[in-house]
Design a protein around this motif. Structure first.
Motif, short mmCIF file in Angstrom:
data_model
loop_
_atom_site.label_atom_id
_atom_site.label_comp_id
_atom_site.label_asym_id
_atom_site.label_seq_id
_atom_site.Cartn_x
_atom_site.Cartn_y
_atom_site.Cartn_z
N ASP A 232 -20.64 3.84 -18.13
CA ASP A 232 -19.91 4.82 -17.79
C ASP A 232 -19.02 4.45 -16.55
OD1 ASP A 232 -20.89 6.10 -19.61
OD2 ASP A 232 -22.00 7.45 -18.62
N PHE A 233 -17.85 4.81 -16.50
CA PHE A 233 -16.79 4.51 -15.52
C PHE A 233 -15.83 5.29 -15.52
CE2 PHE A 233 -15.18 1.90 -18.94
CZ PHE A 233 -13.79 1.89 -18.79
N GLU A 234 -14.90 5.46 -14.37
CA GLU A 234 -13.48 6.11 -14.26
C GLU A 234 -12.41 4.90 -13.95
OE1 GLU A 234 -12.60 9.13 -14.87
OE2 GLU A 234 -14.53 10.16 -15.15
N ASN A 235 -11.20 4.91 -14.52
CA ASN A 235 -10.15 4.41 -14.50
C ASN A 235 -9.67 4.50 -13.21
OD1 ASN A 235 -7.78 2.58 -14.46
ND2 ASN A 235 -7.50 2.96 -16.64
N PRO A 236 -9.65 3.62 -12.11
CA PRO A 236 -9.15 3.86 -11.13
C PRO A 236 -7.60 3.95 -10.75
CG PRO A 236 -9.60 1.56 -11.05
CD PRO A 236 -10.46 2.22 -12.32
N SER A 237 -6.81 3.46 -11.92
CA SER A 237 -5.51 3.71 -11.87
C SER A 237 -5.08 4.95 -12.40
CB SER A 237 -4.79 2.58 -12.66
OG SER A 237 -5.26 2.84 -14.02
N ASP A 238 -5.96 5.98 -12.77
CA ASP A 238 -5.38 7.04 -13.57
C ASP A 238 -4.74 7.98 -12.57
OD1 ASP A 238 -6.32 6.64 -15.95
OD2 ASP A 238 -8.23 7.74 -15.94
N ASP A 239 -5.28 8.39 -11.33
CA ASP A 239 -4.81 9.17 -10.49
C ASP A 239 -3.91 8.55 -9.44
OD1 ASP A 239 -5.75 11.37 -11.51
OD2 ASP A 239 -7.52 11.59 -10.59
N LEU A 240 -3.64 7.15 -9.69
CA LEU A 240 -3.01 6.40 -8.53
C LEU A 240 -1.40 6.74 -8.52
CD1 LEU A 240 -3.27 4.07 -6.29
CD2 LEU A 240 -2.61 2.48 -8.36
N ASP A 241 -0.97 7.07 -7.38
CA ASP A 241 0.51 7.43 -7.30
C ASP A 241 1.02 6.64 -6.13
OD1 ASP A 241 3.04 8.63 -7.42
OD2 ASP A 241 2.49 10.15 -6.00
N LEU A 242 2.02 5.75 -6.45
CA LEU A 242 2.70 4.67 -5.62
C LEU A 242 4.10 5.09 -5.49
CD1 LEU A 242 0.68 1.59 -6.63
CD2 LEU A 242 0.09 3.26 -4.62
N SER A 243 4.63 6.28 -5.71
CA SER A 243 5.89 6.49 -5.93
C SER A 243 6.59 6.37 -4.49
CB SER A 243 6.27 7.80 -6.54
OG SER A 243 5.66 8.81 -5.57
N ASP A 244 6.03 6.45 -3.50
CA ASP A 244 6.65 6.28 -2.06
C ASP A 244 6.38 4.92 -1.70
OD1 ASP A 244 3.61 6.28 -1.85
OD2 ASP A 244 3.69 7.76 0.06
N TRP A 245 6.09 4.09 -2.20
CA TRP A 245 6.11 2.72 -1.71
C TRP A 245 7.46 2.18 -2.11
CZ3 TRP A 245 0.91 -0.56 -2.60
CH2 TRP A 245 -0.12 0.15 -2.03
N GLN A 246 8.29 1.64 -0.94
CA GLN A 246 9.55 1.43 -1.02
C GLN A 246 9.62 0.00 -1.80
OE1 GLN A 246 12.38 3.15 -0.77
NE2 GLN A 246 10.89 5.07 -0.40
N ASP A 247 8.78 -0.82 -1.57
CA ASP A 247 8.52 -2.19 -1.83
C ASP A 247 8.68 -2.20 -3.47
OD1 ASP A 247 9.04 -3.10 0.65
OD2 ASP A 247 7.01 -3.50 0.93
N LEU A 248 8.11 -1.11 -4.23
CA LEU A 248 7.94 -1.12 -5.53
C LEU A 248 9.22 -0.40 -6.35
CD1 LEU A 248 4.34 -0.15 -6.11
CD2 LEU A 248 5.29 -2.48 -5.55
N LYS A 249 10.03 -0.19 -5.43
CA LYS A 249 11.29 0.59 -5.83
C LYS A 249 12.46 -0.59 -6.03
CE LYS A 249 10.29 4.87 -4.32
NZ LYS A 249 10.74 6.28 -3.52
N ASN A 250 13.35 -0.35 -6.99
CA ASN A 250 14.70 -0.99 -7.23
C ASN A 250 14.37 -2.43 -7.18
OD1 ASN A 250 16.03 1.52 -6.93
ND2 ASN A 250 15.84 1.46 -4.52
N ILE A 251 13.47 -2.80 -8.25
CA ILE A 251 13.13 -4.40 -8.21
C ILE A 251 13.79 -4.97 -9.36
CG2 ILE A 251 11.42 -4.38 -6.49
CD1 ILE A 251 9.57 -3.60 -8.72
N GLY A 252 15.01 -4.42 -10.09
CA GLY A 252 15.51 -5.29 -10.95
C GLY A 252 15.56 -4.59 -12.37
#
Length: 335
Positions: A108-128
């Motif tokens: 049994d496991f939980e997917n660690p990406s399920d509740d991950l929110d990185l919307s405030d990480w500027q480096d991940l925005k506007n990258i083409g």
């Protein structure tokens, strides 16, 4: 299966769905992720290196994944590369879930990406890439759809209908539902103590009076007829003292099939079409319908056990999108 075997199987299965080069890249990312979990402090840029314990891939939390991705940015990788690594890790856990359904010896496991929110990480925005390609849609059900889902629960009907309705009314993760013990339930106050292994944020959740009869019938009648009735857990099965999170998910998926609700619901940032309603969709449904009913996001954060308010606020952004789309499709005719 050891981690190396899991990653090898992941790569082979991904090569049937994606280009061979993409499958290789995803597998290497899964390998880097597993090595990082197992060897804290190996990299100089690991900013949690002194306190983080060694872990396996099935023990990882959302917080671990956030730290890992931050460390990748700090190492000098581009925002696009880090974003792609996030989706590779998500794909890794989704593949493991499918393997478990096929009978592989996956715990049994939980997917660690399920509740991950990185919307405030500027480096991940506007990258083409276009904004539409970056958007993380949230699939959720209306109260009427949840009712239809519950009414089409597979056998044993009462237990499975109760699980579906409880997931929706509380916003619980499937692993949290499986871990509920009889002693955690206050039937008079209609509240349940939750021991959150994923975030270590223990909390209380509540259910509506409409579930009282279901819970009473399950605990006082049907549950007592099981050979496993001596279990301390709320939901034992015919053979085991505790239902597994994987079985909870299978129950929801089967109910969606029975109800005719199982369809292509969205394409995630990997471009992979999601065609199955899952237990996690009921968690999304709880949050979105609470917001639509006027509940403050801080209360939703507490009820859902989110460590950061930013995670909860993803639902606010999704609701804004719903309002915008509703206007565009159902707004007033042009004068």
């Amino acid at each position: 299966m050891n981690t190396e075997s899991l990653i090898d199987a992941f790569e082979k299965r991904q090569s049937m769905k994606k280009a061979e080069s993409t499958a290789e890249t995803y597998a290497r990312t899964a390998e880097k992720w597993s090595e990082w979990l197992a060897n804290p402090g190996e990299k100089e840029y690991d900013d949690n290196r002194q306190d983080r314990p060694s872990k396996g891939v099935f023990d990882a939390t959302t917080g671990d994944l956030r730290i890992f991705l931050r460390s990748q940015l700090q190492s000098g990788l581009s925002g696009g590369t880090v974003r792609n690594r996030r989706w590779a890790i998500s794909a890794f856990y989704n593949e493991l879930d499918e393997m478990a359904d096929e009978g592989y010896p996956i715990p049994d496991f939980e997917n660690p990406s399920d509740d991950l929110d990185l919307s405030d990480w500027q480096d991940l925005k506007n990258i083409g890439r276009k904004k539409e390609e970056l958007k993380e849609d949230i699939t959720y059900l209306s109260p009427e759809q949840v009712a239809t889902l519950a009414e089409n629960a597979p056998s044993p009907t009462l237990r499975n209908e109760l699980m579906i309705r409880l997931l929706y009314q509380t916003g619980l993760r499937r692993g949290e539902l499986a871990d509920i013990q009889l002693g955690d339930i206050n039937r008079e106050g209609r509240e349940i103590r939750i021991h959150a292994e994923k975030t270590h944020l223990n909390r209380r959740v509540y259910y509506q009076p409409t579930l009282t009869t279901h819970i009473d019938r399950w605990i006082d009648v049907e549950r007592k007829s099981l050979a496993t009735a001596g279990s301390k857990y709320l939901f034992p099965t015919y053979k085991t003292e505790r239902i597994s999170p994987k079985q909870v998910n299978r129950t929801v998926r089967k109910a969606a099939d029975n109800a005719g609700l199982q369809e292509e619901v969205y394409a995630n940032a990997e471009g992979k079409v999601q065609v199955k309603i899952t237990a996690h969709v009921l968690r999304h449904s709880f949050a979105m319908n609470c917001l639509k009913n006027g509940m403050d996001s801080k209360f939703i954060q507490e009820l859902m056990g989110h460590a950061k308010i930013e995670t909860t606020e993803q639902y606010l952004r999704a609701m804004d999108d719903d309002v915008r789309n509703a206007y565009r499709t159902r707004g007033p005719p042009t004068a």
